[in-house]
Design an enzyme around this catalytic site. Structure first.
Site, PDB file in Angstrom:
ATOM      1  N   CYS A 382       0.828  -1.198   0.000  1.00 51.76           N
ATOM      2  CA  CYS A 382       0.000   0.000   0.000  1.00 51.76           C
ATOM      3  C   CYS A 382       0.868   1.256   0.000  1.00 51.76           C
ATOM      4  O   CYS A 382       1.485   1.553  -1.002  1.00 51.76           O
ATOM      5  CB  CYS A 382      -1.009  -0.054   1.137  1.00 51.76           C
ATOM      6  SG  CYS A 382      -2.483   0.900   0.752  1.00 51.76           S
ATOM      7  N   HIS A 508      -3.654  -5.153   0.355  1.00 51.37           N
ATOM      8  CA  HIS A 508      -3.069  -5.686   1.596  1.00 51.37           C
ATOM      9  C   HIS A 508      -3.128  -7.208   1.598  1.00 51.37           C
ATOM     10  O   HIS A 508      -4.092  -7.788   2.102  1.00 51.37           O
ATOM     11  CB  HIS A 508      -3.846  -5.164   2.804  1.00 51.37           C
ATOM     12  CG  HIS A 508      -3.678  -3.715   3.055  1.00 51.37           C
ATOM     13  ND1 HIS A 508      -2.791  -3.208   3.980  1.00 51.37           N
ATOM     14  CD2 HIS A 508      -4.274  -2.644   2.492  1.00 51.37           C
ATOM     15  CE1 HIS A 508      -2.858  -1.892   3.977  1.00 51.37           C
ATOM     16  NE2 HIS A 508      -3.756  -1.522   3.080  1.00 51.37           N
ATOM     17  N   GLU A 510      -1.652  -9.205   3.408  1.00 49.66           N
ATOM     18  CA  GLU A 510      -1.547  -9.762   4.764  1.00 49.66           C
ATOM     19  C   GLU A 510      -2.910 -10.108   5.359  1.00 49.66           C
ATOM     20  O   GLU A 510      -3.022 -11.007   6.178  1.00 49.66           O
ATOM     21  CB  GLU A 510      -0.780  -8.798   5.683  1.00 49.66           C
ATOM     22  CG  GLU A 510      -1.483  -7.485   6.036  1.00 49.66           C
ATOM     23  CD  GLU A 510      -1.275  -6.365   5.014  1.00 49.66           C
ATOM     24  OE1 GLU A 510      -0.939  -6.673   3.860  1.00 49.66           O
ATOM     25  OE2 GLU A 510      -1.463  -5.184   5.380  1.00 49.66           O
TER      26      GLU A 510
END
Ligand code: GLN
Length: 552
Positions: A382, A508, A510
């Site tokens: 990001c 993202h 994650e």
């Protein structure tokens, strides 16, 4: 009939209610039950999206675009099932609904009060997920600590629900602390007694007590807690500090909590939970064949929880590679062009973290320049991706003063700019580009080597984007867009052609990483770091030999 289980906390915050709830849910899921978890937070923000990570840790984003408490991340990582907007409710949202109803005239003639109006709305929301028919058991975690003024309406709602649903369909598990007093050489039960007393004053009798402790609980101590708190001795559960959060389901299994819960809910509990995959993961996690050192460059490094999902994604990716990922947190404000080589010199990979605002930006850019020029594997997430774009513009494309307009609205080269649909927005809460969006990946790119397919979905949380006016210049210079959003043509992934492993993603990855299904991007990043480590002496500073290009 769906069963409801409430998790409250006493004595102290940070006892790990979220990890406990996720672990219990894991055991029940491994026995074939369909389980979900929801979190009720007593603060007045509508959601944690407007909170600084220093206040509340990371803001976790669901696929459907909710900005939520980081505990939802644990739920997804443990259960490998998706959560949604409905899984996180705050006092702000409850009050907003009730006040909107009042203005509409739904309560005409009545005084609107905490009891029954707020508590009715809390109960309605507590039961919503259960009513979908998708679950056998719904676990509801109440944020905060019993005794807090702001928790009271939630405890009162549990009292009413316990009464309405009956004890076979509704359980209360209270998580508490048994501190060890070194001077006395003893574990102390008094804080737990007081905390249960507070619950009892509010009319709630907990069914199970989960006691966080640094030492084993003797039978005698368990008997004492059971006696003072009106619970069965087998419902006094020992929760010792674990080496890893991923050990907690097995610790809880040892204490038989799944059987105790199921017996109280009158649900069958024959056989053992199937935890084979979970145990395999733990075996890989605990027996790494090698290690790599990865730098996490960000500005919230003082607070562990600020980058929770990134840390956990590295744990999943490390286990998948049978490699321990040693994560070094590097404060981006401390990095500059002169010390980057020293600060980052011993690393095998660098991740530049997401974030907002100006602080630490130049340090991130200096770090990226160092890894780009020295062929060190890089993942920008990001804001990390946006910084990589700025760095490339400045130092490769000679666009002096290039920047993101988030940081410098008057930059001569606005290579990162506000998305069109963001331009006129005035409200800050819940207005970013949020949640899962499709991304099309071009073949013959590193991104394609990572994902192995052309269509993916990943979660987003941003206002700014790559400015397509500059795309041609970037691609001519060697930084290509290897993934784009097919509907809006937004650049989602950038990578360098002439570097072994340098990727930036506007999304993202994650948030989607779980124990069962680690993020491909983190998995490949760790693999690239491993390859870098093996070839390190030749790689540092040298031109990239063709054969050293990773999976390309
Ligand atoms: N501040 C940047 C934006 O809003 C990046 C956001 C992030 O890193 N999550 O676009």
């Amino acid at each position: 009939m769906v069963k409801n289980l409430f998790v409250t906390g006493g004595v102290s915050s940070s006892l790990g209610k979220g990890i406990f709830a996720a672990s219990l849910a894991k055991l029940l899921q491994a026995r074939g039950y369909r389980v979900t978890i929801q979190k009720f937070d007593p603060y007045i923000n509508i959601d944690p999206g407007t909170l600084n990570p220093y206040e509340h840790g990371e803001c976790y984003v669901t696929e459907d675009g909710a900005e939520t408490d980081l505990d939802l991340g644990h739920y997804e990582r443990f259960l490998n099932v998706r959560t949604s907007q409905a899984n996180n409710v705050t006092t702000g949202r409850v009050y907003q609904t009730v006040i909107d109803m009042e203005r509409r005239g739904d309560f005409l003639g009545k005084t609107v009060q905490v009891i029954p109006h707020i508590t009715d709305e809390i109960q309605r929301r507590m039961l919503l997920l259960g009513e979908t028919g998708d679950y056998d058991i719904v676990i509801t975690e109440i944020g905060g600590t019993v005794g807090d003024i702001e928790s009271l309406p939630y405890i009162e709602s549990i009292r009413q629900l316990h009464w309405r649903l009956g004890k076979n369909d509704c359980l209360v598990v209270h998580l508490t602390l048994i501190p060890y007093l070194a001077a006395a050489g003893e574990l102390k039960t008094k804080p737990t007694q007081h905390s249960v007393k507070l619950l009892l004053e509010a009319g709630v009798q907990p069914d199970i007590l989960v006691c966080r402790t640094e030492h084993a609980l003797s039978q005698e101590l368990r008997r004492k807690v059971a006696l003072f708190c009106n619970v069965n001795i087998n419902a006094v559960i020992e929760a010792r500090d674990a080496a890893s959060i991923y050990d907690v389901p097995l610790e809880m299994l040892r204490e038989n909590i799944d059987r105790i819960v199921l017996a109280k809910l009158r649900l069958p509990s024959s056989g053992e939970p199937d935890l084979q995959d979970w145990r395999d993961f733990l075996t890989r996690l605990k027996n790494p064949k090698t290690d790599v050192r990865i730098g996490l460059v960000g500005k919230y490094t003082e607070l562990q929880d600020a980058y929770k999902s990134i840390q956990e994604a590295f744990i999943h990716a490390g286990a998948a590679n049978e490699c321990k990922v040693v994560l070094e947190h590097i404060q981006s404000e401390s990095i500059d062009e002169n010390n980057a080589a020293r600060l980052l010199g011993s690393l095998h990979g660098v991740l530049v973290a997401p974030g907002f605002g100006e602080r630490g930006i130049e340090g991130k850019i200096a770090a990226i320049r160092h890894v780009r020029e020295n062929n060190i594997p890089f993942l920008g997430v990001c804001l990390g991706m946006q910084c990589a774009v700025v760095e490339f513009a400045r130092h490769v494309l000679n666009m002096d003063g290039a920047h993101s307009t988030e940081i410098n609205p008057n930059t001569p080269y606005p290579v990162i700019d506000k998305m069109k649909d963001q331009a006129d927005l005035k409200e800050m809460g819940g207005t970013m580009r949020l949640g899962a969006y499709p991304c099309r990946i071009f073949r013959k790119t590193k991104a394609y080597a990572v994902y192995g397919k052309t269509n993916i979905e990943e979660r987003h949380r941003h206002r700014f984007e790559f400015n397509n006016d500059y795309l041609k210049d970037f691609e001519a210079g060697g930084m290509i867009a290897s993934g784009i959003n097919p509907q809006q043509n937004l650049v989602e992934i950038i990578e360098l052609r002439n570097h072994p492993w340098f990727l930036g993603v506007q999304f993202h990855p994650e948030f989607g990483s779980t124990v069962e299904s680690p993020s491909p991007l983190f998995r490949h990043f760790v693999r690239a770091a491993l390859e870098f480590k093996e070839k390190e002496p030749q790689m540092q500073g040298a031109a990239v030999p063709e054969g050293a290009r990773h999976a390309f």
